[in-house]
Design an enzyme around this catalytic site. Structure first.
Site, PDB file in Angstrom:
ATOM      1  N   LYS A 105       0.001   1.372   0.180  1.00 21.58           N
ATOM      2  CA  LYS A 105      -0.752   2.409  -0.364  1.00 21.58           C
ATOM      3  C   LYS A 105      -0.836   2.754  -1.644  1.00 21.58           C
ATOM      4  O   LYS A 105      -1.211   2.918  -2.837  1.00 21.58           O
ATOM      5  CB  LYS A 105       0.464   3.173   0.512  1.00 21.58           C
ATOM      6  CG  LYS A 105       0.727   2.917   1.255  1.00 21.58           C
ATOM      7  CD  LYS A 105       2.082   4.065   2.716  1.00 21.58           C
ATOM      8  CE  LYS A 105       3.332   3.302   2.001  1.00 21.58           C
ATOM      9  NZ  LYS A 105       3.309   2.624   2.332  1.00 21.58           N
ATOM     10  N   GLN A 112       6.592   4.689   3.380  1.00 21.53           N
ATOM     11  CA  GLN A 112       6.674   4.192   4.490  1.00 21.53           C
ATOM     12  C   GLN A 112       5.801   3.724   5.749  1.00 21.53           C
ATOM     13  O   GLN A 112       4.220   3.641   5.053  1.00 21.53           O
ATOM     14  CB  GLN A 112       8.113   4.456   4.804  1.00 21.53           C
ATOM     15  CG  GLN A 112       8.953   3.950   4.955  1.00 21.53           C
ATOM     16  CD  GLN A 112       9.370   5.182   3.798  1.00 21.53           C
ATOM     17  OE1 GLN A 112       9.280   6.721   3.479  1.00 21.53           O
ATOM     18  NE2 GLN A 112      10.168   4.892   2.431  1.00 21.53           N
ATOM     19  N   GLY A 139       8.944   0.985  -2.162  1.00 22.94           N
ATOM     20  CA  GLY A 139       8.281   0.061  -3.363  1.00 22.94           C
ATOM     21  C   GLY A 139       7.042   0.354  -2.862  1.00 22.94           C
ATOM     22  O   GLY A 139       5.856  -0.735  -2.139  1.00 22.94           O
ATOM     23  N   HIS A 140       6.203   0.994  -4.179  1.00 21.88           N
ATOM     24  CA  HIS A 140       4.621   0.851  -4.378  1.00 21.88           C
ATOM     25  C   HIS A 140       3.889  -0.351  -5.413  1.00 21.88           C
ATOM     26  O   HIS A 140       4.307  -0.038  -6.435  1.00 21.88           O
ATOM     27  CB  HIS A 140       4.287   1.859  -4.258  1.00 21.88           C
ATOM     28  CG  HIS A 140       4.377   3.153  -3.104  1.00 21.88           C
ATOM     29  ND1 HIS A 140       4.356   4.326  -2.847  1.00 21.88           N
ATOM     30  CD2 HIS A 140       5.160   2.200  -2.169  1.00 21.88           C
ATOM     31  CE1 HIS A 140       4.424   4.534  -1.459  1.00 21.88           C
ATOM     32  NE2 HIS A 140       4.938   3.639  -1.195  1.00 21.88           N
ATOM     33  N   ASP A 183       4.096  -0.838   3.876  1.00 23.98           N
ATOM     34  CA  ASP A 183       4.039  -2.062   3.004  1.00 23.98           C
ATOM     35  C   ASP A 183       2.486  -2.703   3.209  1.00 23.98           C
ATOM     36  O   ASP A 183       1.914  -3.402   3.041  1.00 23.98           O
ATOM     37  CB  ASP A 183       4.942  -3.659   2.497  1.00 23.98           C
ATOM     38  CG  ASP A 183       6.041  -2.574   2.383  1.00 23.98           C
ATOM     39  OD1 ASP A 183       6.862  -2.566   1.745  1.00 23.98           O
ATOM     40  OD2 ASP A 183       6.899  -3.691   3.258  1.00 23.98           O
TER      41      ASP A 183
HETATM   42  P1  GDP Z   1       3.025  -0.070  -0.300  1.00 24.20           P
HETATM   43  O1  GDP Z   1       4.616  -0.186  -0.463  1.00 24.20           O
HETATM   44  O2  GDP Z   1       2.112   0.083   0.919  1.00 24.20           O
HETATM   45  O3  GDP Z   1       2.335   0.271  -0.914  1.00 24.20           O
HETATM   46  O4  GDP Z   1       2.239  -1.895   0.071  1.00 24.20           O
HETATM   47  P2  GDP Z   1       4.004  -2.722  -1.183  1.00 24.20           P
HETATM   48  O5  GDP Z   1       3.070  -2.780  -2.634  1.00 24.20           O
HETATM   49  O6  GDP Z   1       4.529  -2.655  -0.348  1.00 24.20           O
HETATM   50  O7  GDP Z   1       2.725  -4.215  -0.721  1.00 24.20           O
HETATM   51  C1  GDP Z   1       1.269  -4.780  -0.724  1.00 24.20           C
HETATM   52  C2  GDP Z   1       1.662  -6.127  -1.554  1.00 24.20           C
HETATM   53  O8  GDP Z   1       0.360  -6.386  -1.441  1.00 24.20           O
HETATM   54  C3  GDP Z   1       1.896  -6.386  -3.267  1.00 24.20           C
HETATM   55  O9  GDP Z   1       2.834  -6.809  -3.502  1.00 24.20           O
HETATM   56  C4  GDP Z   1       0.817  -5.686  -3.293  1.00 24.20           C
HETATM   57  O10 GDP Z   1       0.161  -6.171  -4.221  1.00 24.20           O
HETATM   58  C5  GDP Z   1      -0.665  -6.645  -2.531  1.00 24.20           C
HETATM   59  N1  GDP Z   1      -1.779  -6.360  -2.235  1.00 24.20           N
HETATM   60  C6  GDP Z   1      -3.063  -5.348  -2.270  1.00 24.20           C
HETATM   61  N2  GDP Z   1      -3.327  -5.055  -1.370  1.00 24.20           N
HETATM   62  C7  GDP Z   1      -3.328  -6.666  -1.782  1.00 24.20           C
HETATM   63  C8  GDP Z   1      -4.732  -7.348  -1.102  1.00 24.20           C
HETATM   64  O11 GDP Z   1      -5.951  -6.714  -0.549  1.00 24.20           O
HETATM   65  N3  GDP Z   1      -4.671  -8.712  -1.173  1.00 24.20           N
HETATM   66  C9  GDP Z   1      -3.167  -9.535  -1.815  1.00 24.20           C
HETATM   67  N4  GDP Z   1      -3.751 -10.652  -1.329  1.00 24.20           N
HETATM   68  N5  GDP Z   1      -2.588  -8.789  -1.648  1.00 24.20           N
HETATM   69  C10 GDP Z   1      -2.882  -7.526  -1.774  1.00 24.20           C
HETATM   70  P1  IMO Z   2       7.011   1.381   1.256  1.00 19.80           P
HETATM   71  O1  IMO Z   2       6.646   2.958   1.041  1.00 19.80           O
HETATM   72  C1  IMO Z   2       8.241  -1.249   4.596  1.00 19.80           C
HETATM   73  C2  IMO Z   2      12.369   0.359   6.439  1.00 19.80           C
HETATM   74  C3  IMO Z   2      13.510  -0.672   6.351  1.00 19.80           C
HETATM   75  C4  IMO Z   2      13.820  -0.357   7.376  1.00 19.80           C
HETATM   76  C5  IMO Z   2      14.335   1.565   8.208  1.00 19.80           C
HETATM   77  C6  IMO Z   2      14.589   2.160   7.512  1.00 19.80           C
HETATM   78  O2  IMO Z   2       6.914   0.524   0.691  1.00 19.80           O
HETATM   79  O3  IMO Z   2       6.047   1.271   2.823  1.00 19.80           O
HETATM   80  P2  IMO Z   2      15.673   2.873   5.050  1.00 19.80           P
HETATM   81  O4  IMO Z   2      16.174   2.423   3.894  1.00 19.80           O
HETATM   82  O5  IMO Z   2      14.790   4.366   5.398  1.00 19.80           O
HETATM   83  O6  IMO Z   2      16.897   3.573   5.922  1.00 19.80           O
HETATM   84  O7  IMO Z   2      15.352   2.400   6.045  1.00 19.80           O
HETATM   85  O8  IMO Z   2      13.151   1.749   7.107  1.00 19.80           O
HETATM   86  N1  IMO Z   2      11.570   0.847   5.440  1.00 19.80           N
HETATM   87  C7  IMO Z   2      10.954   0.222   4.471  1.00 19.80           C
HETATM   88  N2  IMO Z   2       9.899  -0.810   5.523  1.00 19.80           N
HETATM   89  N3  IMO Z   2       8.114  -0.302   3.682  1.00 19.80           N
HETATM   90  C8  IMO Z   2       8.665   0.688   3.286  1.00 19.80           C
HETATM   91  O9  IMO Z   2       8.653   1.526   2.005  1.00 19.80           O
HETATM   92  C9  IMO Z   2      10.022   0.579   3.835  1.00 19.80           C
HETATM   93  N4  IMO Z   2      11.168   1.796   3.646  1.00 19.80           N
HETATM   94  C10 IMO Z   2      12.195   1.620   4.415  1.00 19.80           C
HETATM   95  O10 IMO Z   2      13.347  -1.963   6.327  1.00 19.80           O
HETATM   96  O11 IMO Z   2      13.572  -0.848   8.451  1.00 19.80           O
HETATM   97 MG    MG Z   3       6.476  -1.056  -0.185  1.00 16.18          MG
END
Ligand code: GDP
Ligand code: IMO
Ligand code: MG
Length: 425
Positions: A17, A225, A41-42, A14
């Site tokens: 990415k 991840q 979840g991207h 998270d």
């Molecule tokens: P990913 O899994 O690495 O793609 O990241 P996620 O989408 O799960 O989580 C990143 C969260 O931070 C999302 O809700 C994005 O919209 C938000 N986000 C990304 N970059 C920034 C930033 O620079 N500032 C803030 N406030 N939110 C951001």
């Molecule tokens: P993105 O790509 C954050 C975590 C889960 C759990 C562990 C194992 O959005 O960064 P799994 O479902 O793989 O058996 O879970 O890994 N986890 C993540 N945490 N971002 C993710 O993906 C994750 N994918 C799995 O919360 O601790």
């Molecule tokens: Mg994510």
């Protein structure tokens, strides 16, 4: 010949990415997911719209690039169909536009894989991993156990037979758990989604990617991840079931290690983790609560509250080493706007010693972080559009991180929108 650039998370996922792959995608001809599955979840935001992608690469909104779901990914056909249906409703049709292809060798998540995930987690009780319950672990187990079903199998005459055989095995395992389930609905959705999956072009991703390189086209591999969730080098057993590191891009796409070019390592200006497991810099207090609230730190896939803490430099150095990171990308600096002081963990006190690396066991012998105080910038970063607007205190923080991590910070993100991104180098 070009090389494959890799973008991956350096923390526990998270990091942002999805946003950055979207920002960088106009520079690339092919964007390829190489591991993980719909546990990811991207999130992407642009033009006032927000999208969360689970299986589909985050280059999908760029007009000219092709998107590949690589062989290292595990695919839940039901979730993939739902993702594409939702995109279509929002006016985006990557399949219709020929912008999405799937590796024949990618493994399928069956409804019973999810049941096994749930049964297992339920049995572990308080010691559970905190899985997203998408069936990731059981699917990779069947892959390495040589029982799995692959995308290419769906077009073979014996697919149903193979499916039944594997489901029988799963039912036998499930009978050992005190776990109730009803497969009927999920199974019919699964077969409907399999028919849909057949309408997406299946490719031999190893040939596709290597041919792109031969033709001097540009390829970006998108990690899911984060490094600290890597099955080999993460905080095992509190990890996911794939290699989330640069090495995973080689096996997950079929490229040789010498075909890897730039490695973009992405991290938050602080740190989060969702699910169980060690987190040395976690702030289980009001400060952590503030980070969660301001940073909207709730899971993009499961909605779970993310645990929050200060940036952890020993962990980041470890991740940089494992991945061969050549450029850093710092995200969510704006979340720290309101703090008088922020902190960075430079070392751990561990078993009576001061160390600057992640030791083997940080679950039973907990390290105490040694924190360095950094003066906050106390200004709104979300509106800044030029590097000349960066406040002096933030510039100092960036310089401090670069000196510690010994890798340049190439991009700085100051908000969730595509446009809230500054190129620093
Ligand atoms: P990913 O899994 O690495 O793609 O990241 P996620 O989408 O799960 O989580 C990143 C969260 O931070 C999302 O809700 C994005 O919209 C938000 N986000 C990304 N970059 C920034 C930033 O620079 N500032 C803030 N406030 N939110 C951001
Ligand atoms: P993105 O790509 C954050 C975590 C889960 C759990 C562990 C194992 O959005 O960064 P799994 O479902 O793989 O058996 O879970 O890994 N986890 C993540 N945490 N971002 C993710 O993906 C994750 N994918 C799995 O919360 O601790
Ligand atoms: Mg994510």
């Amino acid at each position: 010949m070009t090389q494959v650039d890799v973008l991956l998370g350096l923390q526990w996922g998270d990091e942002g990415k999805g946003k950055i792959v979207d920002v960088l995608s106009p520079n690339y001809d092919l964007i390829a997911r190489f591991q993980g599955g719909p546990n990811a979840g991207h999130t992407l935001e642009f033009d006032g719209k927000k999208f969360v992608l689970n299986t589909i690469p985050s280059g999908i909104f760029n007009d000219h690039s092709l998107n590949l779901i690589g062989n290292g990914v595990v695919i839940d056909p039901i979730i993939l169909k739902r993702e594409l249906d939702n995109l279509k409703l929002a006016g985006h049709d990557p399949v219709g536009l020929g912008k999405l292809v799937i590796a024949r060798k990618a493994h399928l998540i069956l409804p019973t894989h999810q049941l096994l995930d749930a049964a297992n987690e339920q049995k572990m009780g308080a010691g559970k991993i905190g899985s997203t319950l998408k069936g990731i672990g059981p699917t990779y187990m069947d892959k390495t156990g040589r029982n799995g079903l692959r995308v290419g199998d769906t077009t073979m005459p014996d697919f149903k037979e193979k499916y039944n055989k594997l489901v029988e095995k799963h039912k036998e395992i499930l009978s050992h758990y005190d776990f109730e389930y009803d497969l009927t609905e999920k199974e019919s959705a699964f077969f409907e989604a399999i028919e849909f999956l057949k309408s997406i072009p299946h490719v031999d991703s190893e040939h596709l990617v290597n041919n792109y390189l031969k033709e001097d086209k540009k390829v970006l591999a998108e990690g899911a991840q984060g490094t600290l969730l890597d099955v080999d080098f993460g905080s095992y057993p509190f990890v996911t079931s794939s290699n989330t590191t640069t090495a995973g891009a080689c096996t997950g796409l079929g490229i040789a290690p010498n075909k890897v070019g730039s490695v973009y390592g992405i991290f938050k200006a602080y740190c989060t983790r969702v699910g169980g497991g060690p987190f040395p810099t976690e702030l289980d207090n009001e400060v952590g609560e503030t980070l969660r609230k301001v940073g909207r730190e709730f899971g993009a896939t499961t909605g779970r509250a993310r645990r929050c803490g200060w940036i952890d430099l020993p962990a980041l150095k470890y991740a940089i080493m494992l991945n061969g990171v050549t450029s850093l990308i710092m995200m969510k600096a704006d979340v720290l706007d309101g703090f008088d002081s922020i902190y960075a963990c430079t070392h751990y006190e561990y078993a009576g010693e001061t160390i600057d690396y992640m030791p083997f066991d940080i679950q039973t012998i907990k390290p105490t972080p040694i924190l360095k105080e950094i003066k906050g910038w106390k200004s709104d970063l979300t509106k800044i559009t030029s590097t000349s607007d960066i406040p002096a205190e933030l510039a100092d923080y960036l310089a401090f991180l670069e000196a510690e991590l010994e890798v340049p910070i190439e991009f700085l993100s100051v908000g969730p929108d595509r446009n809230q991104t500054l190129k620093l180098k």
